[in-house]
Each structure stands twice: as structure tokens, then as C-alpha cells.
Design a protein around this motif. Structure first.
Motif, PDB file in Angstrom:
ATOM      1  N   PHE A 208     110.689  12.495  65.258  1.00 30.46           N
ATOM      2  CA  PHE A 208     109.898  12.844  66.434  1.00 30.46           C
ATOM      3  C   PHE A 208     109.246  11.599  67.040  1.00 30.46           C
ATOM      4  O   PHE A 208     109.121  11.466  68.258  1.00 30.46           O
ATOM      5  CB  PHE A 208     108.813  13.858  66.058  1.00 30.46           C
ATOM      6  N   GLU A 209     108.805  10.676  66.165  1.00 30.21           N
ATOM      7  CA  GLU A 209     108.120   9.474  66.638  1.00 30.21           C
ATOM      8  C   GLU A 209     109.023   8.602  67.500  1.00 30.21           C
ATOM      9  O   GLU A 209     108.539   7.822  68.329  1.00 30.21           O
ATOM     10  CB  GLU A 209     107.606   8.671  65.438  1.00 30.21           C
ATOM     11  N   LYS A 210     110.336   8.704  67.315  1.00 32.66           N
ATOM     12  CA  LYS A 210     111.265   7.922  68.125  1.00 32.66           C
ATOM     13  C   LYS A 210     111.257   8.369  69.588  1.00 32.66           C
ATOM     14  O   LYS A 210     111.757   7.657  70.461  1.00 32.66           O
ATOM     15  CB  LYS A 210     112.680   8.025  67.558  1.00 32.66           C
ATOM     16  N   VAL A 217     103.499  13.934  68.496  1.00 27.19           N
ATOM     17  CA  VAL A 217     103.408  15.060  67.578  1.00 27.19           C
ATOM     18  C   VAL A 217     102.138  14.949  66.752  1.00 27.19           C
ATOM     19  O   VAL A 217     101.813  13.877  66.229  1.00 27.19           O
ATOM     20  CB  VAL A 217     104.641  15.107  66.652  1.00 27.19           C
ATOM     21  N   GLY A 218     101.418  16.044  66.650  1.00 24.15           N
ATOM     22  CA  GLY A 218     100.189  16.056  65.878  1.00 24.15           C
ATOM     23  C   GLY A 218     100.445  16.128  64.385  1.00 24.15           C
ATOM     24  O   GLY A 218     101.582  16.267  63.921  1.00 24.15           O
ATOM     25  N   GLU A 219      99.381  16.050  63.602  1.00 22.01           N
ATOM     26  CA  GLU A 219      99.485  16.139  62.148  1.00 22.01           C
ATOM     27  C   GLU A 219      99.955  17.540  61.762  1.00 22.01           C
ATOM     28  O   GLU A 219      99.354  18.540  62.148  1.00 22.01           O
ATOM     29  CB  GLU A 219      98.127  15.853  61.509  1.00 22.01           C
ATOM     30  N   PRO A 220     101.039  17.642  60.978  1.00 23.92           N
ATOM     31  CA  PRO A 220     101.579  18.973  60.661  1.00 23.92           C
ATOM     32  C   PRO A 220     100.866  19.616  59.471  1.00 23.92           C
ATOM     33  O   PRO A 220     100.299  18.941  58.610  1.00 23.92           O
ATOM     34  CB  PRO A 220     103.032  18.665  60.307  1.00 23.92           C
ATOM     35  N   THR A 221     100.891  20.928  59.428  1.00 27.22           N
ATOM     36  CA  THR A 221     100.518  21.675  58.228  1.00 27.22           C
ATOM     37  C   THR A 221     101.806  22.240  57.632  1.00 27.22           C
ATOM     38  O   THR A 221     102.687  22.700  58.362  1.00 27.22           O
ATOM     39  CB  THR A 221      99.549  22.824  58.545  1.00 27.22           C
ATOM     40  N   ILE A 249     110.557  24.271  54.069  1.00 27.49           N
ATOM     41  CA  ILE A 249     109.197  23.891  54.438  1.00 27.49           C
ATOM     42  C   ILE A 249     108.916  24.445  55.834  1.00 27.49           C
ATOM     43  O   ILE A 249     109.594  24.085  56.806  1.00 27.49           O
ATOM     44  CB  ILE A 249     109.011  22.363  54.460  1.00 27.49           C
ATOM     45  N   ASP A 250     107.947  25.339  55.939  1.00 28.71           N
ATOM     46  CA  ASP A 250     107.516  25.838  57.244  1.00 28.71           C
ATOM     47  C   ASP A 250     106.484  24.876  57.816  1.00 28.71           C
ATOM     48  O   ASP A 250     105.460  24.597  57.179  1.00 28.71           O
ATOM     49  CB  ASP A 250     106.924  27.242  57.115  1.00 28.71           C
ATOM     50  N   VAL A 251     106.776  24.370  59.009  1.00 33.68           N
ATOM     51  CA  VAL A 251     105.972  23.324  59.636  1.00 33.68           C
ATOM     52  C   VAL A 251     105.278  23.882  60.868  1.00 33.68           C
ATOM     53  O   VAL A 251     105.921  24.501  61.722  1.00 33.68           O
ATOM     54  CB  VAL A 251     106.858  22.119  60.038  1.00 33.68           C
ATOM     55  N   VAL A 269     103.958  24.238  68.015  1.00 35.14           N
ATOM     56  CA  VAL A 269     105.350  24.259  67.564  1.00 35.14           C
ATOM     57  C   VAL A 269     105.403  24.726  66.111  1.00 35.14           C
ATOM     58  O   VAL A 269     104.585  24.294  65.283  1.00 35.14           O
ATOM     59  CB  VAL A 269     106.001  22.863  67.687  1.00 35.14           C
ATOM     60  N   THR A 270     106.336  25.610  65.826  1.00 34.39           N
ATOM     61  CA  THR A 270     106.559  26.106  64.464  1.00 34.39           C
ATOM     62  C   THR A 270     108.050  26.078  64.168  1.00 34.39           C
ATOM     63  O   THR A 270     108.851  26.525  64.980  1.00 34.39           O
ATOM     64  CB  THR A 270     106.055  27.557  64.307  1.00 34.39           C
ATOM     65  N   PHE A 271     108.418  25.532  63.011  1.00 37.85           N
ATOM     66  CA  PHE A 271     109.830  25.563  62.618  1.00 37.85           C
ATOM     67  C   PHE A 271     109.940  25.462  61.096  1.00 37.85           C
ATOM     68  O   PHE A 271     108.971  25.147  60.406  1.00 37.85           O
ATOM     69  CB  PHE A 271     110.627  24.432  63.282  1.00 37.85           C
TER      70      PHE A 271
END
Length: 295
Positions: A208-210, A217-221, A249-251, A269-271
Motif C-alpha cells: 500500500f505504501e508504494k 493507509v492508517g494503522e491497521p487492527t 488475518i482480518d484487517v 477499509v476491511t479485508f
């Protein structure tokens, strides 16, 4: 007189042909052979146990909850014992993996949209298709499997305990035994570390950072859900010859549009990040094969 003799001979010939054909038909019938399978360690299994080919989830519809709990304990003990024997043996091992991003699911099992923005969804699809690379690897016969197989650097493959397990089910099919171990959901990171020596979601976030010129993108849980280890063994020897790790892994995170996507704003965003690694184990000594070939 000659006619009578000819008639008698004709009748005899007819009977001879009939017996000959009867003999041919009986000899041409395929012989049925019964293969006897000597199960070394009987485990609780059931013919009504079914496997969903897509999700690889094993469902047992016969046992009571109490019986299933007892079965889980018995099957899990078998699993831990024989999976941890591998690093003490000589074997060639092939590793293959797959990675993908897919929709997560809610508590009812229904799929959840990744986001409400079509541009963000398209970006995630591109990430899934073009950026999640996989690499296969091999260990030769005689290599140190401690450094190659999970858990890398340790003498064991699994340090899981019964408290970590939601269920353990067994399906025997001829000489093959398939055990599916499902971890409690959501699994704690410390639980995952006991057996899963696999990459984590950081590699996805780096991709994502690319795209920082278009989005940040924010910090994920993270939640580890529906994680499984599936082993296949030989019922006559109890030798495990395949291990498959499924880590889901649910992000949940937020994506903020940048540059030409600035008008998108900040979008939840959820995936689900699904990472599967398979180890195929071959205990055949290549030196013995060479010796046999030379004879």
C-alpha cells in the motif's frame, strides 16, 4: 450311416464350442482383490464427516458436543506427537505458498464489502493480482529441517496446546489420514507463534505504501480468524507427509486519498489476508535409489 455319424459329430462340436466360450468368459472376468489396510493408531472418525472443498472446513454431523470434545483431545494429541517427529527425521521437503486478499465475513458468515469506494476497491484488487508474490523453496534430503520448517530455529513443529484448539477432526480414506486442526477465533498472536512461521500482514501494508502518491493507509487492527493446520499422514505408519498452514488475518484500516484521489477523502477499509503454505515431505533416501538402480 455316414449322415448319422456326421450329425453326432456336429452335436459334439457344438457342445465343445459352448464349453470353450464358457471357459473364455469366466477367465476374462476381472478378479476382485481386497486391499487390507492395517491402521496403526485408530482415531475417532465418522463416515458422515464432510469436507467443504472451497473452505476446507470439516463438519461432523454425528457426534454429540461431548463426544466431539473428547475426539478433539484424542486427535490433537496424535497431531502434536507425529508432527513434532518430523524434524528428527531425514527427508526432502518442498514448500509452496499462496497469498491473496479477499472479502472478510461478519459473524453470520456473510461477506463484507472492502470499502464503499470503487477506486479504493480497484486499488486493492490490483494489489491482490500483481503485488503479492510467492516463492517456493526446497530442502534436500539430509538438510537441517530445524531451520527450514516451522517453527524455524526450534526443534518442534508445533507448541500448540489443547486450550488453543477449537476443534480437531479426522477423516481416513484408504491409506491416507487427513486431520484438520482449527484454532479458536480470534486467535491471539502468541497462539499463532506456537506453530505458524509465516509472513504477516506487514508485507501487504508495505505494498500500500508504494501508492503513497494516491493514498495513505492508517494503522491497521488485526484479527486472526479461521486459522487451520491440515496434516495428511499414512494410517499404517503414522508418518506425516504433508502439512498445510492456513492463516487468515482480518484487517481493518482507513485509506485517505491523495493527489488525484484527494476527493475520495478517508474511507474505512476491511479485508481478509489469506496466506497458505504447504510442505510436502519425502523420506526416500536418494542414495538407496541410486544403489538399486546400479544393481
Amino acid at each position: 450311416m455316414n449322415k448319422k455319424i456326421l450329425s453326432a459329430v456336429s452335436v459334439l462340436l457344438v457342445f465343445a464350442f459352448l464349453f470353450a466360450f464358457a471357459g473364455c468368459s469366466s477367465s476374462e472376468e476381472e478378479e476382485t482383490t481386497t486391499t487390507t489396510v492395517n491402521v496403526r493408531t485408530p482415531l475417532p472418525t465418522d463416515i458422515t464427516t464432510s469436507i467443504d472443498e472451497e473452505s476446507q472446513v470439516v463438519t461432523d454431523t454425528t457426534y454429540s458436543p461431548e463426544a466431539l470434545a473428547a475426539n478433539t483431545k484424542t486427535i490433537f494429541e496424535y497431531f502434536n506427537l507425529h508432527i513434532n517427529e518430523i524434524k528428527g527425521e531425514k527427508a526432502a521437503v518442498k514448500m509452496s505458498e499462496s497469498k491473496k486478499i479477499e472479502k472478510a465475513h461478519d459473524e453470520n458468515g456473510d461477506s463484507v464489502p472492502m470499502s464503499d469506494n470503487e477506486y479504493i476497491n480497484a486499488a486493492i484488487s490490483s494489489l491482490n493480482k500483481y503485488m503479492l508474490h510467492t516463492e517456493d523453496a526446497n530442502a534436500e534430503y539430509g538438510d537441517d529441517l530445524t531451520a527450514f520448517m516451522p517453527v524455524k530455529g526450534e526443534s518442534y513443529v508445533s507448541a500448540l496446546t489443547l486450550d488453543d484448539i477449537e476443534s480437531a477432526t479426522c477423516v481416513d480414506d484408504g491409506l491416507q489420514r487427513r486431520i484438520t486442526l482449527t484454532l479458536k477465533s480470534p486467535a491471539l498472536p502468541k497462539t499463532i507463534e506456537k506453530a505458524y512461521d509465516m509472513g504477516n500482514v506487514d508485507e501487504v501494508m508495505k505494498e500500500f505504501e508504494k501508492a503513497n502518491a494516491y493514498m495513505t493507509v492508517g494503522e491497521p487492527t488485526l484479527e486472526y480468524k479461521d486459522c487451520q493446520i491440515i496434516i495428511t499422514s499414512n494410517v499404517e505408519t503414522d508418518e506425516v507427509f504433508e502439512i498445510e498452514y492456513v492463516k487468515n488475518i482480518d484487517v481493518k484500516t482507513e485509506v485517505t486519498g491523495q493527489g488525484t484521489l484527494e476527493e475520495v477523502g478517508t474511507v474505512p477499509v476491511t479485508f481478509r489476508y489469506r496466506h497458505t503454505v504447504k510442505y510436502s515431505i519425502d523420506r526416500t533416501n536418494p542414495d538407496e535409489l541410486t544403489t538399486l538402480a546400479e544393481k
